[in-house]
Design a protein around this motif. Structure first.
Motif, short mmCIF file in Angstrom:
data_model
loop_
_atom_site.label_atom_id
_atom_site.label_comp_id
_atom_site.label_asym_id
_atom_site.label_seq_id
_atom_site.Cartn_x
_atom_site.Cartn_y
_atom_site.Cartn_z
N TRP A 148 4.91 103.59 -75.55
CA TRP A 148 5.04 103.41 -74.09
C TRP A 148 3.75 103.67 -73.33
O TRP A 148 3.69 103.46 -72.12
CB TRP A 148 6.15 104.30 -73.54
N GLU A 149 2.72 104.12 -74.01
CA GLU A 149 1.44 104.30 -73.31
C GLU A 149 0.73 102.96 -73.11
O GLU A 149 -0.17 102.85 -72.29
CB GLU A 149 0.53 105.22 -74.12
N GLU A 182 12.90 109.84 -68.15
CA GLU A 182 12.15 111.05 -67.75
C GLU A 182 12.18 112.11 -68.86
O GLU A 182 11.30 112.94 -68.96
CB GLU A 182 12.67 111.61 -66.41
N GLU A 184 11.95 111.33 -71.98
CA GLU A 184 10.91 110.87 -72.90
C GLU A 184 9.56 111.44 -72.44
O GLU A 184 8.78 111.95 -73.23
CB GLU A 184 10.89 109.33 -72.89
N VAL A 185 9.35 111.37 -71.13
CA VAL A 185 8.10 111.88 -70.58
C VAL A 185 8.01 113.38 -70.86
O VAL A 185 7.00 113.88 -71.36
CB VAL A 185 8.05 111.60 -69.05
N TYR A 189 5.87 113.60 -74.24
CA TYR A 189 4.48 113.54 -73.75
C TYR A 189 4.03 114.79 -72.99
O TYR A 189 2.85 114.96 -72.74
CB TYR A 189 4.28 112.29 -72.88
N ARG A 203 -1.50 111.51 -69.82
CA ARG A 203 -0.82 110.52 -70.65
C ARG A 203 0.67 110.45 -70.28
O ARG A 203 1.28 109.37 -70.26
CB ARG A 203 -1.00 110.85 -72.13
N ALA A 204 1.24 111.60 -69.94
CA ALA A 204 2.65 111.63 -69.54
C ALA A 204 2.86 110.80 -68.27
O ALA A 204 3.83 110.05 -68.15
CB ALA A 204 3.10 113.06 -69.30
N PHE A 205 1.92 110.90 -67.35
CA PHE A 205 2.05 110.15 -66.10
C PHE A 205 1.95 108.64 -66.36
O PHE A 205 2.68 107.84 -65.79
CB PHE A 205 0.98 110.60 -65.10
N VAL A 207 2.85 107.13 -69.09
CA VAL A 207 4.13 106.71 -69.70
C VAL A 207 5.21 106.59 -68.62
O VAL A 207 5.98 105.62 -68.59
CB VAL A 207 4.55 107.71 -70.81
N PHE A 208 5.23 107.56 -67.70
CA PHE A 208 6.22 107.50 -66.62
C PHE A 208 6.07 106.18 -65.85
O PHE A 208 7.05 105.46 -65.62
CB PHE A 208 6.04 108.70 -65.68
#
Ligand code: BGC
Length: 422
Positions: A148-149, A182, A184-185, A189, A203-205, A207-208
């Motif tokens: 998802w990245e 969310e 998943e984030v 991540y 990286r989490a942001f 993916v979000f």
């Protein structure tokens, strides 16, 4: 309890957790992490009341390999027959992308046939299919490209959605593009618990943002292909109470709810026909310097209210669904389905009461004007509970791990009676 006419009664599963023999990013991760998870289990779950009962399984690396799961890929006719006999009217399940497209562009006709059969079987037995299009797992070739990245995943996922909707739109009306994005984030991540075990806010942001884009574009695409489709979320409702109503705790609970709920729902509300809410428990939060890192967040402490706990140690707080549902309704005024709700209870001494109390709270919300259209119990079957493996038993139906034999739990009959008298 009389529910509105047409209220949808269902149960839910996800492909990787029940089908068996999947080959995706999770099944690979399991191979690499089974031993570690077995080693860590005593530290993580040694304190729960059920520990003596579960420890043999929890400390066994085999517990963490999904393998045959619940053999639902082959046994779905039997499982559908049980659902019908219990009076269920709908089944929420997911379609496994890695089965349909195990290598880029190589679509598998027999996998399409399989899900066509499942859907047909549901319809023939009077059950409405609610289809999740992504429930935590990705094909390996997508994972290798960054999951998802990578924006390319969105493109390929939309191709998958296009195929599925074109194929099944004659029989499926309800679609959920993403299960708990969310989470998943947070889990994969930020907290680093789930694959690919990243702990990086930037990286989490990313993916979000990609997941928001994915959801919205999938919704547009589904409506283009099928104007009468109903597209909605399947959102983990992580709402909390502030310990002693202290202002600092209120700020913390608002921030927690914002990042785990409203941020995503705000971003997708114009592309959603309904909101699917998934409720398990409602923690009471206290901010403290001494806190032991709950939810992977520093200074956040979960206060023990002394309520009974499930096998996984979660507080059993069925009434907590009421403020959660009313808040989602107050904010968005969208039709709501409870798309997941349940608890791990291997001995089935608490599930029946939990269902009764939850449905009483759902009923109260309906009476107070909240437009709730259905309830799905998690789960239909004992299944593979991700990084906990098989010891946590969420099923209305018990699955014998040696023989794969099904046994309907007493609590399933309690649920069935509520349905039949509703
Ligand atoms: C997930 C399910 C999971 C359940 C219980 C939900 O967050 O969608 O896949 O099994 O919770 O943990």
């Amino acid at each position: 309890m009389k529910f509105p006419p047409g209220f949808i009664w269902g149960a839910a599963t996800s492909a990787h957790q029940v089908e068996g023999h999947n080959n995706n990013d999770w099944s690979h991760w399991e191979q690499a992490n089974a031993q570690r998870l077995a080693n860590e289990s005593t530290k993580k779950f040694g304190h729960v009341a059920a520990w003596e009962r579960i420890k043999q399984q929890a400390t066994d690396p085999q517990n963490y390999i999904s393998g045959i799961a619940a053999a639902h890929y082959d046994k779905y006719p039997e499982d559908i027959a049980i659902m019908k006999s219990l009076g269920l009217k709908a089944y929420r399940f997911s379609i496994e992308w890695s089965r349909l497209e195990p290598a880029e562009g190589e679509w598998q006709e027999q996998a399409f046939n399989h899900y066509r059969e499942v859907i047909k079987h549901l319809k023939d037995n009077g059950l409405e299919p609610f289809v999740t299009l992504w429930h935590r797992t990705l094909p390996l070739w997508i994972e290798e490209k960054g999951g998802w990245e990578n924006g390319y995943t969105i493109e390929r996922y939309l191709k998958f959605v296009e195929k599925i909707v074109t194929e099944y739109k004659g029989s499926v009306r309800f679609w959920m593009p993403l299960n708990e994005p969310e989470f998943e984030v947070l889990g994969a991540y930020l907290g680093g618990t789930f694959p690919p075990q990243v702990r990086n806010p930037i990286r989490a942001f990313r993916v979000f943002q990609n997941l928001v884009k994915t959801y919205n574009q999938a919704s547009l695409l589904i409506h283009k292909l099928q104007p009468e489709a109903q597209v909605g979320t399947a959102q983990a409702a992580i709402t909390a109470d502030a310990y002693k109503n202290r202002w600092l705790n209120k700020i913390a609970t608002s921030a927690l709810s914002y990042f785990s709920n409203w941020r995503f729902l705000n971003a997708v509300k114009h592309h959603s026909d309904f909101f699917g809410v998934q409720y398990y428990s409602r923690p009471t939060i206290n901010l403290s310097f001494k806190a032991k890192n709950n939810y992977g967040l520093p200074f956040v402490e979960q206060i023990d209210l002394g309520l009974p706990k499930s096998d996984m140690g979660w507080e059993i707080n069925p009434e907590g669904i009421y403020p959660t549902l009313t808040e989602v309704w107050r904010r968005y005024h969208k039709p709501i389905y409870v798309t997941e709700n349940g608890l791990p209870d291997a001995v089935d001494t608490r599930r029946g009461q939990f269902i009764k109390d939850t449905l009483a709270a759902v009923h109260k919300a309906v009476q107070n004007g909240v437009d709730i259209r259905g309830y799905f119990h998690w789960s239909l079957l004992d299944n593979f509970e991700w990084d906990k493996g098989f010891w946590s038993k969420f099923g209305l139906i018990e699955v014998n791990r040696q023989t794969m034999e099904r046994k309907v739990r007493p609590s399933a009959y309690i649920y069935s009676n509520i349905i039949k008298n509703s």
